[in-house]
Design a protein around this motif. Structure first.
Motif, PDB file in Angstrom:
ATOM      1  N   THR A 194      11.543   7.051   0.860  1.00  0.00           N
ATOM      2  CA  THR A 194      10.404   6.975   1.540  1.00  0.00           C
ATOM      3  C   THR A 194       9.974   7.769   2.124  1.00  0.00           C
ATOM      4  O   THR A 194      10.282   9.037   2.618  1.00  0.00           O
ATOM      5  N   ASP A 195       8.632   7.292   2.626  1.00  0.00           N
ATOM      6  CA  ASP A 195       8.501   8.718   3.264  1.00  0.00           C
ATOM      7  C   ASP A 195       8.643   8.038   5.076  1.00  0.00           C
ATOM      8  O   ASP A 195       9.220   9.447   5.097  1.00  0.00           O
ATOM      9  N   MET A 196       9.629   6.898   5.167  1.00  0.00           N
ATOM     10  CA  MET A 196      10.652   6.802   5.899  1.00  0.00           C
ATOM     11  C   MET A 196      11.575   7.957   6.191  1.00  0.00           C
ATOM     12  O   MET A 196      12.019   8.238   7.406  1.00  0.00           O
ATOM     13  N   THR A 197      12.159   7.773   5.208  1.00  0.00           N
ATOM     14  CA  THR A 197      13.864   8.366   4.667  1.00  0.00           C
ATOM     15  C   THR A 197      13.381   9.738   5.134  1.00  0.00           C
ATOM     16  O   THR A 197      14.076  11.048   4.907  1.00  0.00           O
ATOM     17  N   ALA A 198      12.436  10.612   4.057  1.00  0.00           N
ATOM     18  CA  ALA A 198      11.700  11.676   4.256  1.00  0.00           C
ATOM     19  C   ALA A 198      11.490  12.459   5.377  1.00  0.00           C
ATOM     20  O   ALA A 198      11.609  13.609   5.954  1.00  0.00           O
ATOM     21  N   ALA A 199      10.637  11.637   6.694  1.00  0.00           N
ATOM     22  CA  ALA A 199      11.032  11.783   7.778  1.00  0.00           C
ATOM     23  C   ALA A 199      12.374  11.906   8.666  1.00  0.00           C
ATOM     24  O   ALA A 199      12.045  12.239   9.896  1.00  0.00           O
ATOM     25  N   LEU A 200      13.461  11.411   8.427  1.00  0.00           N
ATOM     26  CA  LEU A 200      14.507  12.157   9.249  1.00  0.00           C
ATOM     27  C   LEU A 200      14.993  13.149   9.062  1.00  0.00           C
ATOM     28  O   LEU A 200      14.618  14.417   8.229  1.00  0.00           O
ATOM     29  N   PRO A 201      15.589  13.169  10.310  1.00  0.00           N
ATOM     30  CA  PRO A 201      16.015  14.803  10.676  1.00  0.00           C
ATOM     31  C   PRO A 201      16.998  15.557   9.884  1.00  0.00           C
ATOM     32  O   PRO A 201      17.337  15.028   9.462  1.00  0.00           O
ATOM     33  N   GLY A 202      17.169  16.710   8.823  1.00  0.00           N
ATOM     34  CA  GLY A 202      18.143  17.361   8.079  1.00  0.00           C
ATOM     35  C   GLY A 202      19.428  16.476   7.612  1.00  0.00           C
ATOM     36  O   GLY A 202      20.533  15.935   7.084  1.00  0.00           O
ATOM     37  N   SER A 241       0.437  -1.071   0.249  1.00  0.00           N
ATOM     38  CA  SER A 241      -0.010   0.025  -0.536  1.00  0.00           C
ATOM     39  C   SER A 241       0.851   1.791   0.176  1.00  0.00           C
ATOM     40  O   SER A 241      -0.046   2.774  -0.081  1.00  0.00           O
ATOM     41  N   ARG A 242       1.998   1.155  -0.092  1.00  0.00           N
ATOM     42  CA  ARG A 242       2.604   2.287   0.149  1.00  0.00           C
ATOM     43  C   ARG A 242       4.553   1.828   0.294  1.00  0.00           C
ATOM     44  O   ARG A 242       4.633   1.149   0.682  1.00  0.00           O
ATOM     45  N   GLY A 243       5.114   3.160  -0.223  1.00  0.00           N
ATOM     46  CA  GLY A 243       6.543   3.214  -0.210  1.00  0.00           C
ATOM     47  C   GLY A 243       7.116   1.818  -1.356  1.00  0.00           C
ATOM     48  O   GLY A 243       6.522   2.215  -2.255  1.00  0.00           O
ATOM     49  N   ILE A 244       7.979   1.019  -1.359  1.00  0.00           N
ATOM     50  CA  ILE A 244       8.642   0.167  -1.901  1.00  0.00           C
ATOM     51  C   ILE A 244       7.702  -0.423  -2.608  1.00  0.00           C
ATOM     52  O   ILE A 244       7.189  -0.916  -3.434  1.00  0.00           O
ATOM     53  N   GLY A 245       6.844  -0.871  -1.717  1.00  0.00           N
ATOM     54  CA  GLY A 245       5.801  -1.829  -2.214  1.00  0.00           C
ATOM     55  C   GLY A 245       4.474  -1.309  -3.076  1.00  0.00           C
ATOM     56  O   GLY A 245       4.124  -2.252  -3.806  1.00  0.00           O
ATOM     57  N   ALA A 246       4.023   0.104  -2.800  1.00  0.00           N
ATOM     58  CA  ALA A 246       3.613   0.494  -3.934  1.00  0.00           C
ATOM     59  C   ALA A 246       3.847   0.341  -5.223  1.00  0.00           C
ATOM     60  O   ALA A 246       3.310  -0.224  -6.032  1.00  0.00           O
ATOM     61  N   GLU A 247       4.872   1.085  -5.064  1.00  0.00           N
ATOM     62  CA  GLU A 247       5.965   0.527  -6.063  1.00  0.00           C
ATOM     63  C   GLU A 247       5.925  -0.341  -7.051  1.00  0.00           C
ATOM     64  O   GLU A 247       6.006  -0.129  -8.552  1.00  0.00           O
ATOM     65  N   LEU A 248       6.159  -1.408  -5.682  1.00  0.00           N
ATOM     66  CA  LEU A 248       6.672  -2.813  -6.538  1.00  0.00           C
ATOM     67  C   LEU A 248       5.319  -2.969  -7.575  1.00  0.00           C
ATOM     68  O   LEU A 248       4.850  -4.115  -8.231  1.00  0.00           O
ATOM     69  N   VAL A 249       3.804  -2.922  -6.717  1.00  0.00           N
ATOM     70  CA  VAL A 249       2.218  -2.668  -7.618  1.00  0.00           C
ATOM     71  C   VAL A 249       2.265  -2.041  -8.526  1.00  0.00           C
ATOM     72  O   VAL A 249       2.046  -2.663  -9.775  1.00  0.00           O
ATOM     73  N   PHE A 294      20.057   9.038  -2.170  1.00  0.00           N
ATOM     74  CA  PHE A 294      19.155   7.056  -1.766  1.00  0.00           C
ATOM     75  C   PHE A 294      18.905   6.994  -3.174  1.00  0.00           C
ATOM     76  O   PHE A 294      18.625   7.229  -3.991  1.00  0.00           O
ATOM     77  N   GLY A 295      18.643   5.398  -2.961  1.00  0.00           N
ATOM     78  CA  GLY A 295      18.078   5.223  -4.122  1.00  0.00           C
ATOM     79  C   GLY A 295      16.651   5.319  -3.831  1.00  0.00           C
ATOM     80  O   GLY A 295      16.578   6.587  -3.592  1.00  0.00           O
ATOM     81  N   THR A 296      15.933   5.360  -5.219  1.00  0.00           N
ATOM     82  CA  THR A 296      14.653   5.243  -5.748  1.00  0.00           C
ATOM     83  C   THR A 296      13.591   3.880  -5.087  1.00  0.00           C
ATOM     84  O   THR A 296      14.717   2.925  -5.876  1.00  0.00           O
TER      85      THR A 296
END
Length: 239
Positions: A182-190, A12-20, A205-207
């Protein structure tokens, strides 16, 4: 379904959504979700995508869902075991409950799905299993002893399954992504994110698209002689 179908867990999200999205160009897709999913079957152009809510930690739910899919659609061509969670904690502070959640979500669910779906795949004489591991499975990361243990176990499982399933024409491979946007890495502090980026030889980072395209290749006809392999997608981080 008009084409071969593929199950993607945690799609539903992240790598999984792109796999779909990526795999739906060639296959009919069923993906599972626990949170942030979509309940209705989706049609995108000529692509066929169906979503099902299923908690992979529950053997009962997985068995019921897998048996329903076999009744409705027959044997899948491939399973992409992508669902998983992190419950980061220093090892000495990790609760038994959070440890068990990680093992159930990242590892035990693979067994639950395989026990129902693999016999049908073996009978059809072709197919592919793709286990979504992580570079954490081969490279330590503070605070991720549970996550790393589960991902390392997938690599060992993949080698054994490749030996068991090869004579049935089923390939088994692992993907080991590094830091992926992904959303997880986007949430990391700068500052933390910038330090991680500089630690990667390719300096980025990879995509999710790069991971999904590698998955698509491993499921494709040109990859039918590739099995028991762990493909690292990390920009050189583990060099």
């Amino acid at each position: 379904m008009s084409r071969k179908w593929v199950l993607v867990t945690g799609g539903s999200r992240g790598i999984g959504a792109e796999l779909v999205r990526c795999l739906s160009r060639q296959y009919d897709i069923v993906f599972t979700w626990l949170n942030n999913g979509q309940e209705e079957t989706q049609f995108t152009g000529t692509d066929w995508i169906k979503s099902i809510q299923c908690d992979g930690r529950s053997e009962q739910q997985v068995v019921a869902t897998a048996e329903q899919l076999l009744r409705e659609h027959g044997s899948p061509y491939a399973i992409v075991h992508n669902s998983g969670i992190c419950r980061d904690s220093l090892h000495i502070h990790q609760s038994s409950d959070s440890w068990q959640q990680v093992m159930d979500s990242n590892l035990n669910t693979v067994l639950y799905w395989n026990r129902i779906l693999l016999p049908a795949m073996m009978l059809q004489g072709e197919g592919a299993l793709l286990l979504m591991s992580s570079v954490s499975g081969i490279k330590g990361n503070p605070g991720q002893s549970a996550y790393a243990a589960s991902k390392a176990a997938l690599i060992g499982m993949g080698h054994s399954l490749a030996l068991e399933l090869g004579r049935f024409g089923i390939t088994v491979n692992c993907l080991l992504p590094g830091f992926i946007e992904t959303d997880m890495t986007a949430a990391l502090p700068g500052p933390r994110k910038e330090a991680l980026r500089k630690s990667i030889p390719l300096r980025r980072f990879g995509t999710a698209q790069e991971v999904a395209q590698t998955a698509a290749f491993l499921l494709s006809e040109p990859a039918r002689y590739i099995t028991a392999q762990s493909i690292i997608i990390d920009g050189g981080m583990t060099a």
